[in-house]
Design an enzyme around this catalytic site. Structure first.
Site, mmCIF file in Angstrom:
data_model
loop_
_atom_site.group_PDB
_atom_site.id
_atom_site.type_symbol
_atom_site.label_atom_id
_atom_site.label_comp_id
_atom_site.label_asym_id
_atom_site.label_seq_id
_atom_site.Cartn_x
_atom_site.Cartn_y
_atom_site.Cartn_z
ATOM 1 N N CYS A 108 42.518 15.273 24.561
ATOM 2 C CA CYS A 108 42.097 16.397 23.098
ATOM 3 C C CYS A 108 42.875 16.931 22.386
ATOM 4 O O CYS A 108 44.232 16.544 22.693
ATOM 5 C CB CYS A 108 41.687 17.940 24.392
ATOM 6 S SG CYS A 108 41.936 19.113 23.236
ATOM 7 N N PHE A 135 0.912 -1.003 0.024
ATOM 8 C CA PHE A 135 -0.305 0.348 0.093
ATOM 9 C C PHE A 135 0.841 1.074 -0.190
ATOM 10 O O PHE A 135 0.376 1.893 0.049
ATOM 11 C CB PHE A 135 -0.617 -0.286 1.321
ATOM 12 C CG PHE A 135 -1.916 -1.320 1.436
ATOM 13 C CD1 PHE A 135 -2.880 -1.438 0.295
ATOM 14 C CD2 PHE A 135 -2.256 -2.147 2.414
ATOM 15 C CE1 PHE A 135 -3.433 -1.901 0.436
ATOM 16 C CE2 PHE A 135 -3.071 -2.927 2.592
ATOM 17 C CZ PHE A 135 -3.799 -3.051 1.480
ATOM 18 N N SER A 136 2.358 0.722 -0.889
ATOM 19 C CA SER A 136 2.793 2.148 -0.247
ATOM 20 C C SER A 136 4.326 2.690 -1.490
ATOM 21 O O SER A 136 4.688 3.455 -1.253
ATOM 22 C CB SER A 136 3.574 1.944 1.150
ATOM 23 O OG SER A 136 4.230 0.271 1.287
ATOM 24 N N CYS A 137 3.809 1.538 -2.468
ATOM 25 C CA CYS A 137 5.348 2.560 -2.924
ATOM 26 C C CYS A 137 4.405 3.826 -3.941
ATOM 27 O O CYS A 137 3.269 4.088 -4.325
ATOM 28 C CB CYS A 137 5.323 1.161 -4.804
ATOM 29 S SG CYS A 137 6.124 2.081 -5.287
ATOM 30 N N CYS A 152 28.727 19.928 22.330
ATOM 31 C CA CYS A 152 30.478 19.938 22.159
ATOM 32 C C CYS A 152 30.934 18.348 22.209
ATOM 33 O O CYS A 152 31.726 17.881 21.913
ATOM 34 C CB CYS A 152 31.003 20.654 23.298
ATOM 35 S SG CYS A 152 30.141 19.564 25.318
ATOM 36 N N CYS A 210 27.415 27.005 31.089
ATOM 37 C CA CYS A 210 26.992 25.540 30.227
ATOM 38 C C CYS A 210 25.710 25.554 30.605
ATOM 39 O O CYS A 210 24.837 25.060 31.806
ATOM 40 C CB CYS A 210 27.687 24.694 31.139
ATOM 41 S SG CYS A 210 27.494 22.992 29.913
ATOM 42 N N CYS A 266 30.036 25.309 19.957
ATOM 43 C CA CYS A 266 29.308 26.168 20.998
ATOM 44 C C CYS A 266 28.758 27.760 21.693
ATOM 45 O O CYS A 266 27.765 28.155 22.250
ATOM 46 C CB CYS A 266 29.503 25.653 23.159
ATOM 47 S SG CYS A 266 29.152 26.565 24.332
#
Lengths: 417, 425
Positions: A345, A136-138, A384, A378, A355
């Protein structure tokens, strides 16, 4: 010896050796293809949709969306239902079921009126397929009496489901279109008509790219193009959302659900199972990589089950469903500050940029040390953490309670991939 | 058996990126805030900005950034010592390995050429003051381009028959193909800069004559004085200086015969280029001898690795002691750094790559020179002679192409300030 776990599961009273099925699409169009897929380890196939209508296809008919160097994030397909004669397709299904009796054969059918739906259901009955799926969806049919135009009309969905249910005892699955606001409405209509299961989602109507050469969409068919269905990894979030909403609806709570939408890995498969799907359908990743992807789907799932101590799929199907709750019911009494690991880091400053430009200016940039420094602004949004390119560098840290709120034990996520 | 690379003199050592692989590499870039790579470039080429352009599907913008900041963006993309400049600064080093910045720069410049882009344009209205550059190497080209973009009419005087200086005559084409140099020079020519070839200033034309015609002069003569050590036998046929060898090899376009057995003496990039050239020109056996260790050698590690991949040997801690032979070179004698070891090696050609000096700059003008014969300049590249500026290797000693570009740009600013003060516009 590699790992061996029982991946079998009952779906609509049919025992499936595993939940991995090809969805009704180009990947299961004829005898050789389906035979190869079965040999590769797929548990069953939704044979490419058969109608009385025989499709007349355009060329080319595919496009894909890429980002940076990554192709196939999403895939666009203009192919309709089978372009082979109806009898040839039923003959193929019959022979395949004879040759691979332990594999599950699902006939996907699509009529343009009640009489055609009955006719197709009768042919399924004669061939002896295990299950029937109603398409029911093509979204790219060349007739408005078929496909997603039907799927958005609950009365037609109910009537056609009824036509099939009255014609055959073979369980009927109604395949939903996502090109609708509330999928529960046609799904309930299908169940009222006599459907026994739901499958979702079919493809999302799309224009993937505009071609700058011909000033039309992709793919370019003689200088023109059309809107058609979008699939692949990009639609998985949309599929999961519709499935969760249906399975949480009081009238659909225990409906056998077949999950479709961007499944490529065992991990994707597991996510659909955890929402409550008992059957999984895959096309786009097979188009990109071939039938062999089922090997890592099943093996990877077995390893995960082993890690968690599960012996069968029923031990965890639906386990995540009840933890998805309305936004108004979430605990909003606290914020979790990010914790920055200055050793890990690399000093790229992406957290600072995001940020400032998209968050709350809560990160100061130490230009000498090339390190972020969190300030009091913050809000704990974790943008971040999401942009940081280094694994485990920014992690959830201190929990801060809002003034005057009740402090309780809270559950935290600790592992990010 | 080790898999040694077999190549030819004029084929490139490294394949470039395609649009897809360039995008893959650009996608690895962390797109840093205040990008350290951009700070790491002496010429201010700004990789942080041009890689971001590639990542956001704007390769033309990438080419613009490179060209506007570094007129020799194509050549620098091939010969820059990235591993100790921008790539060393790359934040991605903290995760796995740096972005291949040089290769991305090469890609953007190759696209510039393929797409027929003309990034830089000189103003239509020209200034009154005319400027001359002596030599057409990196420093002169950078200086001339910057002045031309400001509206000055610039003429470059070159002693050789082709422009480029060290780019054209001093680097192996495997590392820097001639078409790359030519494309860079084309961008300078497109700015209206004129070139006068086969004209050596101080010999074919006097500096006084230039001073009559030009309001300011830049000297970027490079280092072309060939250095040979003072050891016995150095005058024998078969002994050459690297600059001479590389020039002959480049001019021959790959037909020069280097001899069957070649020894290259030295530990810098010129030694590596000489050894690579000798090997690619067909020498059977090429060996490098260096008096110190690899760690002390000035050559880039990438060049050492390339040399090794061609099957060239490197022997360290041996210094040349004597060239042996009667009518021509027959063998080379080395003495070990330890004072005990000795080696005698049969050879047909010996190439000394032990540094190059400035030619007699005093013959051009009465410049103040340092003890090495290099022209002394101030912060703005001004020499002791009024109206004459200098830059590149002839002031810096043997430095990199990118540093020569940087000094050419500084000199151009110095010259514009000088002309403004003299009120010559």
């Amino acid at each position: 010896m590699g790992i061996k776990k029982d991946l079998s599961i009952d779906f609509l009273g049919v025992r499936c050796e595993n939940p991995f099925f090809l969805s009704s699409s180009p990947v299961g169009s004829n005898y050789e293809m389906v035979a190869k897929a079965f040999e590769s380890g797929w548990g069953g196939v939704y044979y490419k949709t058969i109608g009385i209508f025989v499709a007349d296809e355009c060329s080319p008919r595919f496009d894909h969306v890429k980002k940076e160097g990554m192709p196939w994030l999403g895939f666009k397909n203009m192919e309709q239902i089978s372009d082979k004669p109806t009898e040839v397709n039923f003959d193929n299904m019959y022979k395949l079921k004879k040759a691979y009796p332990e594999k599950i054969m699902v006939a996907s059918i699509m009529g343009s009126n009640e009489q055609e739906w009955r006719q197709l259901a009768k042919m399924c009955d004669e061939v002896g397929v295990d299950l029937i799926e109603g398409n029911f969806s093509c979204p790219q049919m060349t007739s408005h009496a078929m496909g997603s135009d039907v799927g958005t009309n609950p009365d037609l969905v109910r009537a056609y489901s009824k036509a099939v249910a009255e014609t055959t005892k073979i369980p009927f699955i109604a395949k939903m279109t996502p090109n609708i606001t509330d999928m529960c409405i046609p799904a309930i209509a299908a169940m009222e008509g006599g459907a026994k299961g739901i499958s979702a989602i079919n493809t999302v109507k799309s224009i993937t790219n505009i071609d700058l050469e011909n000033m039309t969409a992709m793919p370019v068919v003689n200088g023109k193009s059309s809107i058609s269905g979008y699939s692949g990894a990009a639609v998985k979030p949309i599929a999961l959302r519709f499935i969760a909403q249906m399975l949480q609806h009081e009238k659909l709570r225990n409906v056998p659900m077949s999950g479709i939408g961007g499944i490529e890995t065992w991990r994707d498969s597991l996510e659909f199972l955890l929402l409550g799907c008992r059957n999984l359908q895959v096309t786009t990743s097979v188009m990109q990589y071939g039938y062999r992807i089922v090997e890592d789907m099943s093996n990877g799932l077995m390893h995960w089950m082993d890690e968690r101590g599960y012996d069968k799929l029923d031990d965890f199907v639906g386990k995540a469903l009840d933890n998805i709750i309305p936004a108004e019911d979430l605990n909003r009494d606290f914020k979790i500050l990010p914790d920055f690991d200055n050793e890990k880091c690399v000093g790229c400053g992406r957290c600072y940029v995001s940020c400032f430009d998209a968050g709350h200016q809560a990160i100061d940039w130490n230009a000498d040390k090339r390190r972020p420094e969190l300030n009091e602004k913050c809000v704990g949004c974790h943008l971040c953490l999401n942009v940081c390119p280094v694994a485990d560098c920014i992690m959830p840290g201190e929990v801060k309670w809002k003034d005057g709120r009740q402090q309780t034990d809270i559950i935290l996520k600790k592992n990010y991939e | 058996m080790s898999k040694v690379i077999k190549s030819t003199f004029i084929s490139e050592a490294v394949e470039g990126f395609t649009p897809r692989t360039a995008m893959e590499e650009a996608s690895r870039c962390l797109l840093c805030h205040d990008a350290p790579c951009s700070k790491g470039c002496p010429a201010g080429t700004d990789p942080g900005k041009f890689i971001r352009s590639i990542r956001f599907r704007n390769v033309k913008g990438a080419a613009e950034t490179i060209r506007e900041n570094n007129i020799l963006g194509g050549s620098c993309a091939r010969v820059c010592p990235y591993d100790r400049l921008c790539e060393e600064a790359c934040s991605r080093c903290g995760i796995d390995r740096p972005i291949e910045i040089g290769k991305l720069q090469r890609f953007a410049i190759e696209q510039e050429e393929a797409l027929n882009m003309t990034v830089l344009k000189a103003p239509e209205v020209k200034k009154e003051a005319k400027v001359a550059c002596v030599g057409s190497g990196p420093a002169s080209l950078a200086c001339a381009a910057k002045l031309a973009m400001e509206g000055y009419e610039v003429t470059i005087y070159e002693a050789e028959e082709k422009a480029g200086g060290v780019l054209t005559y001093g680097i192996a084409p495997a590392r820097l193909p001639q078409h790359v140099v030519d494309h860079d020079i084309e961008t300078v020519k497109n700015l209206g800069v004129k070139f006068v070839f086969n004209t050596r200033v101080g010999k074919d034309i006097t500096l006084e004559k230039l001073q009559e015609d030009y309001a300011a002069i830049f000297v970027g003569a490079g280092l072309w004085l060939e250095k040979l050590p003072e050891i016995p036998g150095v005058e024998l046929p078969g002994v050459m200086a690297a600059a001479d060898f590389l020039k002959k090899a480049r001019k021959s376009e790959g037909t020069y015969n280097p001899g069957r057995r070649v020894i290259v003496i030295g530990g810098g990039n010129v030694a590596m280029d000489s050894a690579v050239s000798a090997k690619l020109l067909g020498a059977e056996k090429v060996d490098i001898y260096y008096r110190r260790t690899i760690e002390e050698a000035p050559a880039d590690m990438a060049e050492f690795q390339y040399v090794l991949s061609l099957g060239i040997s490197i022997t360290t801690n041996f210094a040349p002691a004597e060239v042996l032979g009667t009518d021509k070179v027959e063998a080379m004698k080395f003495k070990g750094r330890d004072g005990e070891s000795e080696a005698k090696v049969a050879v047909d050609t010996v190439i000394f790559a032990i540094g190059q000096g400035a030619e007699d700059m005093g013959s051009i003008a009465p410049f103040a020179l340092n003890e090495k014969g290099l022209i002394v300049v101030d912060y703005s590249c001004k020499t002791s002679v009024d109206g004459i500026f200098a830059g590149g290797d002839v002031t810096l000693g043997g430095k990199t192409v990118v540093e020569a570009v940087a000094s050419g740009k500084i000199a151009a600013v110095g010259m514009m300030n000088y002309l403004a003060q003299k009120e010559v516009n």
